[in-house]
Design an enzyme around this catalytic site. Sequence first.
Site, PDB file in Angstrom:
ATOM      1  N   CYS A   1       0.829  -1.218   0.000  1.00  0.00           N
ATOM      2  CA  CYS A   1       0.000   0.000   0.000  1.00  0.00           C
ATOM      3  C   CYS A   1       0.862   1.267   0.000  1.00  0.00           C
ATOM      4  CB  CYS A   1      -0.960   0.087   1.182  1.00  0.00           C
ATOM      5  SG  CYS A   1      -2.164  -1.233   1.204  1.00  0.00           S
TER       6      CYS A   1
ATOM      7  N   GLY B   1       0.850  -0.576  -4.791  1.00  0.00           N
ATOM      8  CA  GLY B   1      -0.459  -1.223  -4.744  1.00  0.00           C
ATOM      9  C   GLY B   1      -1.242  -0.918  -5.998  1.00  0.00           C
TER      10      GLY B   1
ATOM     11  N   ASN C   1      -1.138   1.806   5.745  1.00  0.00           N
ATOM     12  CA  ASN C   1      -0.179   0.893   5.139  1.00  0.00           C
ATOM     13  C   ASN C   1       0.366   0.017   6.258  1.00  0.00           C
ATOM     14  OD1 ASN C   1       3.210   1.250   3.823  1.00  0.00           O
ATOM     15  ND2 ASN C   1       1.799  -0.435   3.623  1.00  0.00           N
ATOM     16  N   GLY C   2       0.237  -1.294   6.097  1.00  0.00           N
ATOM     17  CA  GLY C   2       0.737  -2.215   7.120  1.00  0.00           C
ATOM     18  C   GLY C   2      -0.259  -3.321   7.380  1.00  0.00           C
TER      19      GLY C   2
ATOM     20  N   CYS D   1      11.147  -2.371   7.630  1.00  0.00           N
ATOM     21  CA  CYS D   1      11.163  -3.548   6.751  1.00  0.00           C
ATOM     22  C   CYS D   1      12.363  -3.479   5.809  1.00  0.00           C
ATOM     23  CB  CYS D   1       9.874  -3.568   5.933  1.00  0.00           C
ATOM     24  SG  CYS D   1       9.909  -4.764   4.586  1.00  0.00           S
TER      25      CYS D   1
ATOM     26  N   TYR E   1      13.424  -4.548  -2.447  1.00  0.00           N
ATOM     27  CA  TYR E   1      12.469  -4.777  -3.522  1.00  0.00           C
ATOM     28  C   TYR E   1      11.347  -3.736  -3.636  1.00  0.00           C
ATOM     29  CZ  TYR E   1       8.507  -7.110  -5.854  1.00  0.00           C
ATOM     30  OH  TYR E   1       7.438  -7.392  -6.657  1.00  0.00           O
TER      31      TYR E   1
ATOM     32  N   SER F   1      13.105  -4.334 -11.008  1.00  0.00           N
ATOM     33  CA  SER F   1      13.698  -4.195  -9.678  1.00  0.00           C
ATOM     34  C   SER F   1      15.091  -4.814  -9.586  1.00  0.00           C
ATOM     35  CB  SER F   1      12.774  -4.768  -8.614  1.00  0.00           C
ATOM     36  OG  SER F   1      12.367  -6.062  -8.972  1.00  0.00           O
TER      37      SER F   1
ATOM     38  N   ASP G   1      18.190 -11.220  -9.722  1.00  0.00           N
ATOM     39  CA  ASP G   1      16.826 -10.935  -9.256  1.00  0.00           C
ATOM     40  C   ASP G   1      16.900 -10.557  -7.784  1.00  0.00           C
ATOM     41  OD1 ASP G   1      14.128 -10.563  -9.372  1.00  0.00           O
ATOM     42  OD2 ASP G   1      13.622 -12.617  -9.947  1.00  0.00           O
ATOM     43  N   ASP G   2      15.817  -9.948  -7.278  1.00  0.00           N
ATOM     44  CA  ASP G   2      15.864  -9.488  -5.895  1.00  0.00           C
ATOM     45  C   ASP G   2      15.313 -10.496  -4.906  1.00  0.00           C
ATOM     46  OD1 ASP G   2      13.065  -9.220  -6.232  1.00  0.00           O
ATOM     47  OD2 ASP G   2      13.423  -7.266  -7.138  1.00  0.00           O
TER      48      ASP G   2
ATOM     49  N   CYS H   1       5.674 -12.993   5.649  1.00  0.00           N
ATOM     50  CA  CYS H   1       5.557 -11.667   6.241  1.00  0.00           C
ATOM     51  C   CYS H   1       4.168 -11.526   6.854  1.00  0.00           C
ATOM     52  CB  CYS H   1       5.746 -10.586   5.175  1.00  0.00           C
ATOM     53  SG  CYS H   1       5.525  -8.931   5.858  1.00  0.00           S
TER      54      CYS H   1
ATOM     55  N   CYS I   1      13.390  -4.902  10.450  1.00  0.00           N
ATOM     56  CA  CYS I   1      12.682  -6.165  10.478  1.00  0.00           C
ATOM     57  C   CYS I   1      13.258  -6.976   9.323  1.00  0.00           C
ATOM     58  CB  CYS I   1      11.175  -5.976  10.268  1.00  0.00           C
ATOM     59  SG  CYS I   1      10.342  -7.581  10.093  1.00  0.00           S
TER      60      CYS I   1
ATOM     61  N   CYS J   1      11.357 -12.193   7.223  1.00  0.00           N
ATOM     62  CA  CYS J   1      11.230 -13.195   6.148  1.00  0.00           C
ATOM     63  C   CYS J   1      12.560 -13.914   5.894  1.00  0.00           C
ATOM     64  CB  CYS J   1      10.671 -12.589   4.881  1.00  0.00           C
ATOM     65  SG  CYS J   1      11.252 -10.987   4.518  1.00  0.00           S
TER      66      CYS J   1
HETATM   67  S1  SF4 Z   1       8.772  -9.959   7.488  1.00  0.00           S
HETATM   68 FE1  SF4 Z   1      10.021  -9.389   5.699  1.00  0.00          FE
HETATM   69  S2  SF4 Z   1       8.676  -8.315   4.254  1.00  0.00           S
HETATM   70 FE2  SF4 Z   1       7.642  -8.408   6.278  1.00  0.00          FE
HETATM   71  S3  SF4 Z   1       8.156  -6.477   7.271  1.00  0.00           S
HETATM   72 FE3  SF4 Z   1       9.678  -7.956   7.954  1.00  0.00          FE
HETATM   73  S4  SF4 Z   1      11.369  -7.807   6.444  1.00  0.00           S
HETATM   74 FE4  SF4 Z   1       9.581  -6.772   5.579  1.00  0.00          FE
END
Ligand code: SF4
Length: 467
Positions: free
Chosen positions: A2, A29, A104-105, A240, A246, A287, A349-350, A386, A442, A445
């Site tokens: 978003c 988005g 957003n979130g 994030c 990406y 990307s 690729d990312d 995520c 964060c 993932c």
């Molecule tokens: S889990 Fe991955 S995609 Fe989700 S906020 Fe954390 S780093 Fe970003």
Amino acid sequence: MCGILGIIGQNCEASKLAYFGLYAQQHRGQESAGIAVVAEKGEIHYHKGMGLVSQVFNENIIRGLPGNLAVGHVRYSTTGASQIKNAQPVLVELPDGALLLAHNGNLVNTLELRGELESAGVAWRMSSDTEIIGCLIAKYYNGDLADTLVRVAPKLQGAFSLVLMTRDKILGLRDPHGIRPLCLGQLPDKSGFVLASESCALDILGAKLLREVDKGSLVILEKDRVRSLVYDGTKPGALCVFEYIYFARPDSYIEGHNVYKVREKMGKLLFQEHPADADIVIPVPDSGIPAAVGFARASGIPYEEGLIKNRYVGRTFINPSQVMREIGVRLKLNPLREVLAGKRVVILDDSIVRGTTSAKLVRLLRDSGAREVHFRVSAPPSISPCYYGIDTPVKSQLIAANNSAAEICRKLGADTLGYLSIEAVHEAIAASADGSNGKCFCQGCFDGVYPAGIPSGEELGLVYKER
Ligand code: SF4
């Protein structure tokens, strides 16, 4: 993901500015778009629809949205299906007027919050967590919106960057970890202020980037001033990390770092970690381009365009249904035989998510005459989903959660495969502003550690059912 936006100005045709600001954030988005404005006498007008910004709005619609304040949203669904009822901004009725909200979130405690609101008699109109935030604001509203937000924010668990609009103010609220981005800018000639997910939206408006909205803080934008207050300064930052890898547009700046330069550096470090003996380096456009440029520069291997992208097709990763994803790959990328035939190719690729797209790409390159295919990924293996606003598949569908790099390489049909280490990602971002090297991101993932918690099993079941 978003994209959100809020504008307050003077004689500024805020809806037109919001249109262009959303247009610049279209990559965040593509399922629905919406703009709401406050007209001269305080009345609220809004328009929302399914599709791209350019499909939802035209000159007439924008003309029908007069005013100097606007809030806008482009949506990509995680909680709540991709339907018009879930399009934003969301209207919240308060005793002394309306409030418009763009989010957003993703919250991770929606079941608990829904329960609390249902016991208070709330009947749902939408199925997204944004409505829950709106209902909580309405429930706890005490006549002072800033004070209400500061009371409501600690009840929300997960990721949230919010832009809110009242009759005379735009407000921005960011979760205590700052998981999703939100930046503040000033309109030309100091004629007002703007909040946006990404700085590329400010550029298109000629606005100056002032700063990020701090994690755990509230900003209040009035015509001629900005006030800020921190409601929770105790949590470690956890932006994030995938925004750098990406999601964000390469021309955006996040926390002072230009996204293009970060990705280029990732490509350089990827060559150091996983060199390849090859004739050409090609990106998966768009990307993968900056990292491929970096890899080519570091290695001295010529950079080429081996895949031509149809730029009028959305990101395949964003399309919500598997059917669309399958069609999307074929629609989107066409190999250039003249560049590839007889060559040893490094492809950048990312990310590799399920692996289906990457395997198809390797096949496309080989079918076009590539002699060798060396797959390089400018991120670590994605091993965990995520929960904070990115529509990744469940763990069982993530190829790296269930296979070693050697097995993935075999499944893709590549000659070699190399992922960038998380340490190199940190290095490329020039690590954290607070010097805690990686602690301010964060990266759930990649390591399965989630700074703001995860949803309960029951909650997750409901989300996947609706999807
Ligand atoms: S889990 Fe991955 S995609 Fe989700 S906020 Fe954390 S780093 Fe970003």
